[in-house]
Structure formats: structure tokens, C-alpha cells
Design an enzyme around this catalytic site. Sequence first.
Site, PDB file in Angstrom:
ATOM      1  N   HIS A  64      -7.104  -0.713   1.202  1.00 22.06           N
ATOM      2  CA  HIS A  64      -8.337  -1.335   0.730  1.00 22.06           C
ATOM      3  C   HIS A  64      -8.546  -2.735   1.305  1.00 22.06           C
ATOM      4  CE1 HIS A  64      -8.233   1.395  -3.046  1.00 22.06           C
ATOM      5  NE2 HIS A  64      -8.948   1.929  -2.075  1.00 22.06           N
ATOM      6  N   SER A 118       8.674   0.304 -13.182  1.00 19.55           N
ATOM      7  CA  SER A 118       8.267   0.760 -11.849  1.00 19.55           C
ATOM      8  C   SER A 118       7.187   1.816 -12.038  1.00 19.55           C
ATOM      9  CB  SER A 118       9.450   1.389 -11.112  1.00 19.55           C
ATOM     10  OG  SER A 118       9.800   2.592 -11.776  1.00 19.55           O
TER      11      SER A 118
END
Length: 606
Positions: free
Chosen positions: A269, A298
Amino acid sequence: MKFTKDTRALIYNFKANPVQRMLDFDYICKREKPSIAGLITPGSTGLHKAFFGGVEILLPIYPSIEEACKDQTDADVLINFASFRSAYDSSKKALEQDTINTVVIIAEGIPERMARELIDYSKKRNKMIIGPATVGGIQAGAFKIGNTAGTVDNIIACKLHRPGSVGFVSKSGGLSNEMYNMLAMTTDGLFEGIAVGGDAYPGSTLLEHALRFEQMPEVKMIVMLGELGGKDEYTIVEAKKQGKLKKPMVAWVTGTCAKVFPSDVQFGHAGAKSGAELETAEAKNKALAEAGIAVPNSFEDLDKKIAEVYQELVKDGTISPAKEVEPPMLPMDYKAAVSAGIVRKPSNFVCTISDDRGEEVTYGGVPISEIIENDSGIGDVISLLWFKKKIPRYGSKFIELVLIIAAEHGPCVSGAHNAIVASRAGKDLVSSVASGLLTIGPRFGGAIDDAARYFKDACDRGLSADEFVAEMKNKNKRIPGIGHRIKSAKNPDKRVELLKDYAKKNFPETKYLDFALSVEAETLKKANNLILNVDGCIGILFLDMMSSCECFSKKDTDEIVEIGYLNGLFVLARSIGLIGHVLDQKRLKAPLYRHPWDDVLFLNEE
Ligand code: ACO
Ligand code: LMR
């Protein structure tokens, strides 16, 4: 702004696949009305056919956003599939419309300055933009934007056909699909999911959607997936600290792996690049956790964290898990069913002369490149396409000779007359030529088949010429292929001479021609114009060609004569002349045709 089961959208620069996927979603959600009110293709109008369940519906196509909005006043969402080049203008136009409240911008790569202008404008008008660079979003069981959540199978597997209790917001559209799956496994599913898009300046932010979820009674917990780069996630941190986000929330910021790279990494992005320490995924995850948001250690632990928060809410009664709903069966697309080997269908057409499915088209099984390499002529092409045979070159040259000599015979014959009149009456090329071709029949150019039929029959039965002429006279029938209006024994038809010469020189035998000439000798005894005419000569020589070249069985020849292949030669040849006549009239700008009165006998009854 809130999507519902009644939300309706307009689609700009529509693509057929996302349209069908939205309608399939609507159907399995049991929406009463399709979520698409209309489609917009600049400059076009018409109707687009698509399935709503098992029935076909027609969606109107509008030439402009203004016209679509004027007509479809209940559509308050515009999904914009314009490219990055035209997305600004079309999104601006959509935001200007009073009926539109939400504009979804799919395009990636819109210049940041333009995106910021659109955002400013949308805020001024109190409207919402989702995107740019987004797949959109979905409200489970109610409304889906474009390609969000993929195929129907995936949607059902992720339980998106009925509402659950989770509000989900993310930057990434691709990861949203992954998350819908995770939410279906760990909770009672999604209520609404929005991908705000990966640009540095999203039209609506993570926080704006989190605050919307805060207002929705159906949403009992919020899940947010951020990404490294930018500071958007800190607005969530602030809102949490200020008590504006009260609902239980699980969050994770992706991109923790960025630290293993020696320098800054630009992820997919435009906004996903961490420059400053604060923009790293670690810093954001830490700040989110410190604000009291549940943050896993995580990404691998994200599902456990979501399940933990969800189970707590079920235990304390905040959530009563959504009931499973059986979605209606969506009929399978015919093409998909065929490739899955589930259905079979008899074909409606049979074709044995050509095949265009391969790399190149074949004529009678021969690829056109081979036809060209072999220096074949149009006679060979006709032979392949009509008779599905390769014939000796003397035979295909005979066909070419026929095309040459029958291409034209002056402006006074029926076909030319009609074509000329039609053209002068203002008809176009195709219509004028067709009107000429339609005169081809037993008295003009269409006696080839009958001549072949009658002469073959008489000759094969062993009749003598005078017996044949007498038999036809007794039946009160004219012999097809005999007689001409202007040609006669004294004024022979050169074309017939040329054909006869060719056959005598090139054909192994000419038994049908010999018989026809003996018939001609008989009819000439009656009148000077009862010659073997050009139609007759063509039909008879075709019989000789077929019977002598060993490519045609008796059955083939009988079938060709019986079905009537041979008038096709005159049709084909004379089309050349008729086209010439029509073009000539157009070039001359010939005036409208009209008979003089003295050319007509008027019979006035008393
Ligand atoms: N077989 C036997 N007798 C015939 C034939 C024939 N094919 N054609 C004309 N006659 C006779 C007529 O019966 C008539 O006899 P009658 O005076 O004893 O009554 C006489 O010849 C004259 O007849 P018309 O009708 O005046 O002949 P016309 O010159 O007008 O016709 C035409 C010419 C139309 C070609 C005619 O000969 C015919 O119908 N031939 C058979 C069909 C045919 O071959 N058409 C293709 C022509 S070629 C081309 O268009 C490219
Ligand atoms: C033609 O070829 O058009 C003709 O033989 C007909 C005719 O009247 O000349």
C-alpha cells in the site's frame, strides 16, 4: 451512515463480475430487492442482463451520474470502478448529488492532492468516502460492495449471509477476506466489515468506522487490523483513552516484520511505509495495548485473542450468539456446471464445413494458411466449403471460369434491373444487392440445378435427344437450360463457347455435354433461340466434372443434384456484378427511378 438490507447502490463504470457477485450475495441474504439500482457507463444507455437467483433481471444503464441519481432516488451509495485517471471527476460528481451519501472509490493510484480535495469536499457535504484503493466492505446479510469477500462459497463459509456481532475495520481489503474467515471460526461472525484502503489519505478512517460501530447496537465487539506507516491507529488509541470507544476491542497492526529489513520497506500500500519510530507496527501495537485494547503477541495469536474476548462477552450475556441460517441454494451458472461435468446439453446446430475453435479457421478441415501456401484459388475454397472436398485443379479452375463468365451480363437483366432500381430508390448496398439476387430463379440464372437434374435423369435413363424433348413437351414443361431471350444459333453466347472449349480441353470425358448438344440440335429445329444457354451449360458441365474426376461418388453427385447446390454458383458470380451496379448508381448519384406512363398499359374499368 448505516447500511441495511434496503441499501441500494449505483455502480459507475461497471464490470459484469462484481455486479453478479453483489446480486448473488443479495439472493443468499434473501434481500427483497437487489442492492443494485442501476449502472452508469458514460455516454451509454440500455439494459444489462444479470441473474437475481434463478431469474434474469434487467438493470438500467445510465449515461451519466446525474441521470442515474435523478431516476434512482432511493440509491444512496455510489460504487466507483473508474480508473485512477477518471476517479476524481466521477467521485466529485457523485458527491455533488443530493441523493448520494456514500461514495466507494475502488481505484488505486489517485494522486494524494486529489484524494484530499475529495475528502474535504465530502466532509463539507457531510458524506462518506470509502477508499480509494479499497475492495469496499460488507454488512453481513444485508449489503456487499463489489468484490468484497469473494465468491458465494466463500461468503457462506464465512457466514456473511447473516449478521453476527463483530464490527471489523481494516486498511487492507485482501486481509479483510482472511479476517472474515477468522471471525467466522472464533466468533458468531461479522456484523459489518470495512476496508478503508491502503492510501496515505483514506476517505474515511479507521477511527471513523470504529466510532460508527460504537453507535450500532448490533455490534458487540470491534476488531481492527492496522498496518505500519502513518499515525491513524493513534487516533484509536486517543479515542479509547478518552472513553469514546467503550466496546471491547481487539487490534493488531501488521508489518512487525519490517524491522528485519536493513532499511525502510514500502509494503504494497501507498501508506504502508514506516519512516519514524512511531509509525512502526511495534510502536502502534504497544500504544494500542497500553490504551486497554486487547492486542495479541503476534498475528498468529490474533484468533485466540478474538476468541477470548468473544467468549467473555458470551459468558457475561452481552452476546447471545447469532443463530445459523440456511442460505437459499444459488443456482449454478451453466458454464460452471458444464466444466464441473454436472450437466450436459444437446447442441442446437451442427457444422461440418468449417471450424474456428483452433488457432486458425479451417475450411473443410484444411487450415487457411495451407490453402494459401498451396497457391489454391477461390474454386478450391468453394470446393472445400460446399463439397468438403479437394478436387483436381482443372475442376476448381472450372468453378473459377464460371465465376468469371457469370459475374455480369449488362444492366438490362432482371437482377441488375432490380438492384439499380432499389439503389435509385435510396436503398443501401446490401438491400439493393439483395433485391437483385432475389430475382434469380427458373427464368433468370436459377436454371442450373434443374438443368443438371433433368439432363442427368434423361441421360442416365438412356433416352435419346428427341425422346427427351418429346417427353418434356408431353409434360408441357420447358427444358431447363435451353433457350435465351437474345442469344440464338445465329448470335451464339460466347460464354457457352468458352465453357465448352474449356471442358473439351480439360475434362477426361464430357458425356453429359455431348447429350445436351444433341438435345440443343433438336430444339434448334423448333426455334433459333432454343440454344443450350449459360445456365444449362454450367449445370451439365458440372455433372461431367463430377463424374470424371473420381472425387464424387454416385451418392455425392445424386445428393448435390437433389439438394440443389449449383444455383449457388450463379448467385455468387452475379453478386459481383450486382455490387458493381449499385456502387455505379451511388457514384452517379442517379435520381429516383420512375416509369413513364406510356410504359404502362392502364386498364380503367368503367
Ligand atoms: N424448352 C422447350 N421449349 C421452350 C423453352 C425450353 N427451355 N424455352 C422456350 N420454349 C418454347 C416455348 O414453349 C415457346 O414455344 P411456343 O411458341 O410453341 O409456345 C417458344 O419457345 C418461345 O417461348 P418464350 O416464352 O417466348 O421464350 P423466351 O425467349 O421468353 O424465354 C427463357 C427465354 C425464359 C430463357 C426460356 O427459354 C426458358 O424458360 N428457358 C428455360 C429456363 C432457363 O434455362 N432459364 C435460364 C436462362 S439463362 C440465364 O438466365 C442466365
Ligand atoms: C444473364 O447472364 O444474365 C443472362 O444470360 C440473362 C440475359 O437475359 O441475358
